[in-house]
Design an enzyme around this catalytic site. Structure first.
Site, short mmCIF file in Angstrom:
data_model
loop_
_atom_site.label_atom_id
_atom_site.label_comp_id
_atom_site.label_asym_id
_atom_site.label_seq_id
_atom_site.Cartn_x
_atom_site.Cartn_y
_atom_site.Cartn_z
CB CYS A 47 35.44 23.91 25.74
SG CYS A 47 34.46 22.47 25.32
CB CYS A 50 30.51 23.36 24.80
SG CYS A 50 31.24 22.19 25.95
#
Length: 116
Positions: A47, A50
């Protein structure tokens, strides 16, 4: 003993955080992957948070003049092998040093100086 004619139903629940998709073989593979690979790993599904942590970690490694190889682990069975329940997480030399938040570059630099 059943009340009001309701019988106890055996519910199938999994004790695994990945919804039961892992078995002994995949957990063994995850344990092996935990010890192999780059010294710095970012754990997360891929995501935006991250990716922000990965970018901050890469910038921190460049500031410190270290090898900038980062392994981004997206497999939930491997993430669970580290005992991480919230992502993103940062792993340095096999040890989880942060989880559940996006670190700034300066914070990653401090962690890397302390750990390495």
């Amino acid at each position: 003993m059943a009340l009001f004619g309701k019988k106890d139903k055996e519910e199938k629940t999994t004790s695994c955080c990945c919804g039961g998709n892992c078995n002994a073989e995949s957990m063994a593979k995850a344990e092996n992957a935990k010890t192999e690979g780059a010294g710095v790993k970012v754990l997360g599904s891929g995501c935006a948070k991250c990716n922000q942590l990965e970018a901050a970690t890469k910038a921190a490694l460049e500031q410190l003049g270290m090898d900038t190889t980062i392994d981004h682990v997206t497999d939930f069975s491997q993430i669970a092998a580290y005992g991480v329940m919230s992502t993103p997480a940062l792993v340095v030399d096999g040890k989880v040093v942060s989880y559940g938040k996006v670190l700034k570059t300066e914070e990653v630099v401090k962690i890397l100086q302390k750990v390495r």
